[in-house]
Design an enzyme around this catalytic site. Structure first.
Site, PDB file in Angstrom:
ATOM      1  N   VAL A  15     -24.499 -66.671  29.270  1.00 47.47           N
ATOM      2  CA  VAL A  15     -23.966 -65.615  30.126  1.00 47.47           C
ATOM      3  C   VAL A  15     -22.816 -64.880  29.437  1.00 47.47           C
ATOM      4  O   VAL A  15     -22.845 -63.661  29.285  1.00 47.47           O
ATOM      5  CB  VAL A  15     -23.506 -66.198  31.488  1.00 47.47           C
ATOM      6  CG1 VAL A  15     -22.720 -65.168  32.274  1.00 47.47           C
ATOM      7  CG2 VAL A  15     -24.712 -66.660  32.283  1.00 47.47           C
ATOM      8  N   CYS A 275     -30.028 -72.252  36.665  1.00 48.55           N
ATOM      9  CA  CYS A 275     -29.375 -71.814  37.904  1.00 48.55           C
ATOM     10  C   CYS A 275     -30.043 -72.243  39.202  1.00 48.55           C
ATOM     11  O   CYS A 275     -29.370 -72.728  40.109  1.00 48.55           O
ATOM     12  CB  CYS A 275     -29.247 -70.297  37.891  1.00 48.55           C
ATOM     13  SG  CYS A 275     -27.972 -69.751  36.756  1.00 48.55           S
TER      14      CYS A 275
END
Ligand code: UDX
Ligand code: UDX
Length: 458
Positions: A15, A275
């Protein structure tokens, strides 16, 4: 617009790295530094072989690195100089004691907050980028504003919605950017500083502002809804396999209803990635901690359905291969949790591998990008495992091919050549429904696809 803003990101992962690269590329007025405790990772970001595979990333990094994008291990200096600090360290699921397996392990977060406080000589804006349980910002803030020097830190939540494999596209043309803050004058100022960065390239009407808790909860909810669609269609895939229905036809038919929409309805061996599972289990944990057991059970079932789908895939392999795979060579095509990434976190391929090894199969893993991670993930498993970059070599002498990642290259392999080198009867288990099943069947394979009636010769 501020002409010189110092942006720091702590955490140079999947990320932090791509997000900061795009911010630097688009915001010439910002000096962007990415720091990480992992020296090897930072060295890789400074080299020609970036630590993660992401289409388009190399070009963006090449344009900005050394100009206004820097990768460093000097976390202290980074903190000292920064105006805005994005925190993108990993928040894993807790593995011990209270909340084990469900709650988030926030030790890195807390450590990072203390680090920011220790090395700051003025107040700063701290942006939560990692997905965290709702109300983490509050804990962050308490630590940050606990110092004796009276520095004020403003915490902003700016959850990440990029998906791996399309990260650069998602960052350059996001559906929306979400920025949450306190609804105080200081909160509004901090929010503006962060939205101004994005507004350099994202249309203002795509930048959503909200309060802090809404922003945090929206991230968990978005992932829970996406995963829920996959579990829903996967539950229907089981029904399709025992009836005359075809799950792709059902998905198409329901997806044309504009209220439902066509995306995220692809039946599969299961969803993976860092996630979905973690975020849903966080949601479950938070709901439980507020006594909302029905809410917790509702979302938990999305994860249970996924576990069941993975297990069901292997059970179907076993049943069709005469109830035994012991000693049989099985080629797994793909180990990444999805195509176009080398990431294998929570990949369904790991569950499939584990279960096949339990059945004493001889597992051969091939993947164009994820073999190194596959090796690490399976290092502790007992049994016969091979890693083979060439799919033709992987399938040689195999009884079955199982497609576990939707890599484009697997669509266009020479299946006649693969078949010629395999044991008979030869099986294909298409866990991603990407192959031409009828053609493979006519060639001589017995074909089992998710949510479809088998095409079998035996
Ligand atoms: C992201 C999000 O941050 C996370 O919330 C989500 O669950 C998954 O996606 P990601 O970037 O994929 O995480 O994680 P990872 O690739 O593991 O990167 C995190 C980086 O933070 C690592 O490179 C790690 O070395 C670094 N880190 C961790 C620090 O620099 N300091 C720490 O104290 C802890
Ligand atoms: C997800 C969210 O999409 C992203 O917004 C968030 O920031 C992080 O989590 P990611 O995990 O990178 O992104 O990938 P995603 O494309 O969402 O796929 C997750 C998993 O679901 C993959 O294993 C994928 O193969 C699977 N999937 C996806 C299906 O099985 N069927 C589908 O229809 C879509």
């Amino acid at each position: 617009m501020d002409t010189s803003v110092n942006v720091l990101c702590i955490g140079a992962g999947y990320v932090g790295g791509p997000t900061m690269a795009v911010i630097a590329d688009r915001c010439r007025h910002a000096r962007v530094t990415v720091v990480d405790v992992n020296e090897a990772r930072i060295a890789a970001w400074n080299s020609d072989a970036l630590p993660i595979f992401e289409p388009g990333l190399d070009d963006v990094v090449r344009r900005a690195r050394g100009r206004n994008l820097f990768f460093s291990t000097d976390i202290e200096a980074g903190i000292r100089d920064a105006d805005i600090i994005f925190v993108s360290v990993n928040a894993l699921t807790k593995t011990f004691e209270e909340g084990a397996g469900r709650a988030a392990d926030l030790q890195y977060w807390e450590k990072t907050a203390r680090q920011i406080l220790a090395h700051s000589t003025r107040g700063k804006i701290v942006v939560e980028k990692s997905t965290l349980p709702v109300r983490t910002a509050e804990a962050m803030e308490r630590i940050l504003n606990s110092g004796e020097r009276g520095l004020r830190f403003e915490v902003v939540s700016n959850p990440e919605f990029l998906a791996e494999g399309t990260a650069i596209k998602d960052l350059e043309r996001p559906d929306r950017v979400l920025v949450g803050s306190h609804e105080t004058p200081a909160g509004a100022n901090a929010r503006r500083a962060v939205t101004d960065l994005y507004a350099t390239w994202v249309p203002r009407d795509r930048i959503i502002e909200s309060n802090l808790w809404s922003a945090e909860l929206s991230k968990l909810t978005a992932n829970a809804f996406l995963a829920q669609r996959i579990s829903s269609i996967n539950s229907i895939s089981a029904l399709c396999e025992v009836t005359e229905a075809d799950v792709d036809e059902v998905a198409y038919a329901i997806g044309t209803d504009s209220r439902i929409g066509p995306r995220f309805l692809k039946a599969s061996v299961g969803f993976g990635g860092s996630c979905f599972r973690k975020d849903i289990l966080n949601l479950v944990y938070i709901s439980e901690s507020y006594g909302l057991d029905e809410v917790a059970r509702y979302w938990e079932s999305v994860v249970r359905m996924n576990d069941w789908q993975e297990a069901r895939f292997v059970r179907r392999m076993l049943a069709s291969m005469f109830n035994t795979v012991a000693g049989k060579r099985i080629a797994l095509f793909g180990f990444a949790f999805k195509a176009d990434t080398g990431d294998t976190r929570e990949s369904p391929a790991l569950a499939v591998t584990r279960q096949l090894l339990d059945e004493h199969a001889h597992v051969v893993i091939t993947d164009p990008q994820a073999l190194a991670n596959a090796r690490i993930d399976t290092a502790r498993l007992e049994g016969a495992i091979e890693y083979e970059p060439d799919p033709y070599a992987a399938a040689k002498g195999a009884h079955a091919i199982a497609v576990l990642t939707e890599w484009e290259v697997y669509r266009t392999l020479d299946y006649a050549r693969l078949l010629a080198a395999m044991e008979r009867p030869a099986f294909v288990f298409d866990g991603r429904n990407i192959l031409d099943h009828r053609r493979l069947f006519e060639m001589g394979f017995s074909v089992y696809a998710v949510g479809k009636r088998p095409l079998k010769h035996v």
